[in-house]
Design a protein around this motif. Structure first.
Motif, mmCIF file in Angstrom:
data_model
loop_
_atom_site.group_PDB
_atom_site.id
_atom_site.type_symbol
_atom_site.label_atom_id
_atom_site.label_comp_id
_atom_site.label_asym_id
_atom_site.label_seq_id
_atom_site.Cartn_x
_atom_site.Cartn_y
_atom_site.Cartn_z
ATOM 1 N N GLY A 809 14.522 -17.438 16.123
ATOM 2 C CA GLY A 809 13.318 -18.242 16.283
ATOM 3 C C GLY A 809 12.590 -18.009 17.584
ATOM 4 N N ARG A 811 10.060 -17.036 20.284
ATOM 5 C CA ARG A 811 8.634 -16.812 20.149
ATOM 6 C C ARG A 811 8.282 -15.344 20.388
ATOM 7 N NH1 ARG A 811 6.046 -18.698 24.097
ATOM 8 N NH2 ARG A 811 7.819 -19.372 25.372
ATOM 9 N N PRO A 812 7.341 -14.782 19.599
ATOM 10 C CA PRO A 812 6.933 -13.380 19.785
ATOM 11 C C PRO A 812 6.489 -13.071 21.204
ATOM 12 C CG PRO A 812 6.096 -14.200 17.703
ATOM 13 C CD PRO A 812 6.682 -15.392 18.416
ATOM 14 N N SER A 813 5.823 -14.027 21.834
ATOM 15 C CA SER A 813 5.342 -13.757 23.187
ATOM 16 C C SER A 813 6.507 -13.551 24.152
ATOM 17 C CB SER A 813 4.469 -14.919 23.676
ATOM 18 O OG SER A 813 5.211 -16.140 23.658
ATOM 19 N N ARG A 814 7.612 -14.262 23.923
ATOM 20 C CA ARG A 814 8.764 -14.091 24.789
ATOM 21 C C ARG A 814 9.449 -12.741 24.501
ATOM 22 N NH1 ARG A 814 10.999 -14.079 29.506
ATOM 23 N NH2 ARG A 814 13.239 -14.586 29.526
ATOM 24 N N HIS A 842 13.441 -8.339 15.864
ATOM 25 C CA HIS A 842 12.527 -8.434 17.009
ATOM 26 C C HIS A 842 12.088 -7.041 17.458
ATOM 27 C CE1 HIS A 842 12.909 -12.668 17.218
ATOM 28 N NE2 HIS A 842 14.090 -12.731 17.850
ATOM 29 N N TRP A 850 3.782 -6.058 17.398
ATOM 30 C CA TRP A 850 3.473 -6.916 18.534
ATOM 31 C C TRP A 850 2.987 -6.161 19.762
ATOM 32 C CZ3 TRP A 850 8.569 -10.131 17.842
ATOM 33 C CH2 TRP A 850 8.424 -10.990 16.726
ATOM 34 N N ASP A 886 1.713 -15.651 19.458
ATOM 35 C CA ASP A 886 2.371 -16.817 18.872
ATOM 36 C C ASP A 886 1.518 -17.491 17.804
ATOM 37 O OD1 ASP A 886 4.490 -16.337 20.560
ATOM 38 O OD2 ASP A 886 3.801 -17.770 22.095
ATOM 39 N N GLU A 888 -1.390 -18.988 18.143
ATOM 40 C CA GLU A 888 -2.089 -20.199 18.572
ATOM 41 C C GLU A 888 -3.603 -20.022 18.491
ATOM 42 O OE1 GLU A 888 -0.671 -20.883 22.491
ATOM 43 O OE2 GLU A 888 1.401 -21.304 21.856
#
Length: 905
Positions: A809, A811-814, A842, A850, A886, A888
């Protein structure tokens, strides 16, 4: 009508044929052993006494019925018996050599594909009886032993094998009567045979063919009905010629019986041309409608084609100027030279204005005894064995043997017509020659044919050219080492070798000036050369674009040239102390091969036209190649150079061989010396292992032997390494253009997999490499290349976040924040090493999706919005990218809104 199996042999049957009939009858119960119509005189005498106790029948006593199968023993030619027809099947049990294939429908016994390597055919059958534990009567054992004794000359013929001797020993245990054997193998000649023998001797002529002495004895005997083969034996022993041909006109036919003492005279081939058969040492033929003159002419014609010259000193000697001693040299200094080069003796030579004078020879044992008595300061001349024993290069080996016996010298200088020493031949050379002569000629590889079939025409012509031009210089030249080894292993095909079938490297050794030879080749054919005169080496660059070849006879051939050709002057080397690089001096091909690591790398192929394709095997490399053994040349091999430990394992795993038992002991004893080798040499050997098709096999073996731990105490393999290496190859095969574009090499990737388990699990400052724990120690221990060290540092970075990346889970940004500065190679290895589904997901999303996501807004856009340049730019852009990753925000409008919100705050 009933069906039968019969056992047949050749006419003029000798004891090997009769014994083979009996042996087959014992092995095939129910089969009928049929005597031939003509049997040699001693065989007839034996049967007159003992036939009633043997299961052998005459053709006239064959029962009525159909012959379903015929078992042929000791022959492929026979007289048919009643009941045979086109439906009869044939089973062949024969130890003779044939060049033509079996007739359709025939098969070898036990499905064998060719002739059997025994001195007597009876041996093949007795071996089976022995294994079965068969009960044979003393009479049966006596006849079987007679068959072996007669066909092997009482176990003294050169064709005799250990298998023949083992079978005779068993037959003696079973009650074979030695007195009977002696009586019938030394059967006296009949008056008719004695009379014919006298005529043959009177008419015998000696003929020289290719340096071999042939005796052709002819006679007319129209009423002669006895056997001729016994006379061939007698004449062979009388004349001691290389071969004897007895030719007798019997009136309605001419009988030829031949016996040979020399490998160079294959009487079987000559008999085959006359319609007969046999093997290389004994053969016969019956010629109908011919005469003595015609048969004699045919023998000479075939001899001119098939007879090979006898082996000469030149073909076995160590070429090049041998080490010699001046007469005034102290014996102590001479002893040091003997220890350095491993020689048992040196010629003593005095220089003269018009050349040199051979004074004698100093033997190592004499030098050692002198030193034991405190005489090391005495001169060589005072202790040498005086004399001038030499031999010419064209002398036959038999002459060498005689001179060694008469002089007691174990090292004899070879001199040319002017008396100059051009080489040396030793007792060891002679002993090894005898060992090679025990091999059957049909078991030796046909290297000339393999060169023609497995090289491209252009590569084949290139080697031919090297041999031809070397001959013009008076040099001998050889292609050696890995090329010879891989050719014999079948790893070179259509001019290429290795996993990717690259053009094979060709390393050429010259007994002479390699640089001068290559300069002449370059002047004739173009290309460019690079020389190292200090070491006597030269490289011929053959790149078709940068260094084109202009030689017409090379360009006329098809195929690709190797990128370069390496020529080196034959040299020897010695180690002054363990693990240091050796001292190198000019030497002969034999000494050059002796300095190599393992026997399988000591093979050399002669390229000069007169001996094109001859295989030199001074140290048993061919046998070890066939047996799949890695064997060191001497007991200090790994002490002299511990990097050979890694090479031994690399070859063992590459070829699926095994390290020979004693070599393995020496290897294990030398493992502690590994840490005394310079790091760059160890790293180079490991890089070579990583370039193998499946390097993990060698790594596991090195770990098992304690070598990896000796290199670095934390270096070890894991249970998952093989699976990871296989997965890496699969990924690369599937295509990773980014890796190729980045210049990643396969060995660097394998390095990453090997060291990953011992890397620290926390972040390391890349500017503090010397203080980065394991990585710094490894880099220092192995002098790793900078790219490899940087790859390891990126793996440390990734490993520090493995728990976080294992969170599905996250976050993609992390994920992007962690992976963004890691190269593809590091990410690939990290995923393989962790083998975690969440981490793999990932890594895949980062690679495919990404990492390409970037804000639409740029720095210029931020200025237009009234934001002053500075650290805020980077912060805003990173915030925008994280929001996009993410989910947003979406699109430029929402990016602008987010910027306004951020700046409004």
């Amino acid at each position: 009508m009933p069906n039968y199996t019969v056992i047949l042999t050749h006419e003029h049957a000798d004891f090997d044929a009769l014994a083979s009939l009996l042996g087959a009858a014992l092995l095939f119960p129910g089969a009928i052993p049929v005597l031939p119509r003509t049997i040699n005189r001693n065989g007839q005498a034996f049967l007159a006494l003992y036939r009633s106790s043997l299961p052998l029948i005459e053709p006239a006593r064959m029962p009525k019925g159909h012959v379903e199968q015929a078992i042929l023993v000791d022959t492929r030619t026979f007289n048919a018996v009643k009941g045979m027809d086109e439906a009869t099947e044939f089973l062949l049990i024969d130890h003779h050599t044939y060049t033509d294939p079996l007739p359709a429908g025939w098969r070898w016994w036990d499905g064998a594909l060719g002739p059997f390597s025994t001195g007597a055919n009876t041996t093949l059958l007795v071996e089976k009886l022995l294994v079965q534990g068969a009960d044979v009567t003393p009479l049966q054992a006596t006849l079987l032993a007679l068959g072996i004794y007669e066909d092997t000359g009482g176990l003294l013929y050169k064709s005799t094998t250990h298998r023949d001797a083992r079978c005779v020993a068993w037959l003696l245990e079973e009650g074979a009567n030695v007195e009977v054997i002696h009586r019938f193998t030394h059967y006296p000649l009949s008056p008719a045979q004695q009379s014919l023998g006298d005529n043959l001797i009177a008419n015998a002529e000696h003929v020289q063919v290719a340096g071999q002495t042939l005796v052709i004895a002819t006679a007319s005997a129209p009423n002669f009905s006895d056997e001729v083969s016994a006379l061939a034996h007698k004449l062979r022993d009388l004349y001691e010629a290389d071969a004897v041909f007895v030719v007798v006109d019997l009136g309605d036919q001419v009988q030829m019986v031949a016996r040979s003492r020399s490998d160079g005279v294959d009487v079987g081939a000559i008999a085959a041309a006359l319609g007969g058969g046999g093997h290389n040492r004994a053969a016969a033929a019956l010629i109908r409608g011919g005469n003595l003159s015609d048969v004699r002419a045919k023998i000479l014609e075939m001899a001119g084609v098939s007879v090979r010259p006898p082996l000469t000193v030149e073909q076995m000697m160590s070429r090049g100027r041998p080490q010699t001693l001046p007469p005034d040299l102290p014996v102590g200094e001479a002893a040091k030279l003997m220890r350095r080069y491993g020689h048992e003796g040196f010629p003593v030579v005095r220089a003269r204005p018009d050349g040199e004078e051979l004074l004698g020879i100093l033997l190592r044992r004499d030098a050692d005894r002198a030193i034991d008595h405190g005489l090391e300061r005495r001169t060589v001349e005072m202790l040498m064995r005086a004399g001038a024993v030499t031999i010419g290069p064209d002398a036959p080996v038999a002459e060498l043997h005689r001179r060694m016996i008469e002089s007691g010298w174990g090292q004899i200088p070879v001199v040319d017509g002017a008396g100059r020493i051009i080489g040396i031949v030793t007792r060891t050379d002679l002993i090894k020659l005898w060992g090679k002569e025990r091999e059957r000629s049909d078991s030796l590889p046909d290297v000339s044919r393999q060169l023609a079939e497995r090289l491209s025409p252009m590569q084949h012509r290139l080697l031919r050219l090297a041999g031809e031009m070397a001959t013009e210089f008076g040099h001998a030249v050889y292609v050696v080492g890995g090329f010879a080894r891989d050719l014999l292993l079948g790893r070179i095909r259509n001019g290429a070798n290795g996993p990717d079938m690259d053009v094979p490297d060709m390393d050429i050794v010259v007994e002479g000036d390699a640089i001068a030879l290559l300069e002449a080749m370059q002047a004739r054919c173009g290309g460019r050369i690079v020389t190292h005169r200090r070491f006597g080496t030269a490289k011929w660059l053959l790149d078709e674009a940068a260094h084109p070849i202009t030689c017409a006879d090379l360009l006329a051939e098809e195929g690709s040239l190797p990128a370069h050709l390496d020529l080196v002057t034959a040299r020897t080397e010695f180690y002054t102390e363990p693990t240091v690089l050796p001292t190198v001096e000019q030497g002969s091909i034999k000494l050059d091969l002796h300095r190599r690591d393992f026997t399988i790398n000591t093979l050399a192929i002669v390229l000069t036209p007169d001996r094109w394709g001859d295989l030199l095997d001074f140290y048993g490399g061919l046998t070890d190649l066939r047996q799949g053994l890695i064997r060191a040349l001497h007991s200090l091999s790994f002490v002299d150079d511990p990097t050979r430990i890694l090479r031994a394992v690399r070859y063992e795993q590459r070829f699926d061989f095994r390290i020979e038992a004693r070599t393995l002991e020496l290897l294990i004893d030398a493992v502690p010396l590994v840490d005394r080798v310079t790091p760059a040499r160890i790293r180079h050997e490991l890089d070579r292992i990583f370039q193998e098709e499946t390097p993990e096999k060698a790594l596991y073996r090195l770990d098992e032997l304690g070598v990896l731990a000796a290199i670095h105490p934390q270096l070890a393999t894991t249970a998952d390494l093989a699976e990871q290496c296989a997965a890496l190859r699969a990924r690369l095969a599937a295509g990773n253009p980014s890796l190729t574009e980045a210049g990643e090499v396969i060995e660097r990737l394998y390095w990453g997999l090997l060291v990953y388990p011992i890397l620290p699990g926390e972040e390391v400052d890349e500017d503090e490499e010397a203080a980065s724990g394991v990585i710094g120690a490894l880099s220092e221990t192995l002098k790793l290349r900078g790219e490899t060290t940087r790859l390891m540092l990126r793996l440390v970075h990734l490993r520090a976040y493995r728990d976080e990346l294992a969170d599905a889970g996250l976050r993609p940004s992390r994920v992007v924040e962690i992976l963004d500065h890691s190269p593809l190679a590091a990410r690939l290895l990290f995923g393989l090493a962790e083998n975690d589904p969440a981490i793999d997901a990932h890594l895949r999303r980062f690679q495919e999706e990404w990492q390409q996501i970037r804000p639409t807004l740029t720095g210029n856009d931020l200025r237009a919005l009234g934001i002053r340049p500075g650290p805020a730019f980077g912060h805003i852009l990173r915030r925008l990218r994280a929001a996009l990753l993410d989910g947003e925000i979406h699109g430029e409008g929402e990016e602008r809104r987010l910027v306004e919100e951020a700046t409004g705050d």
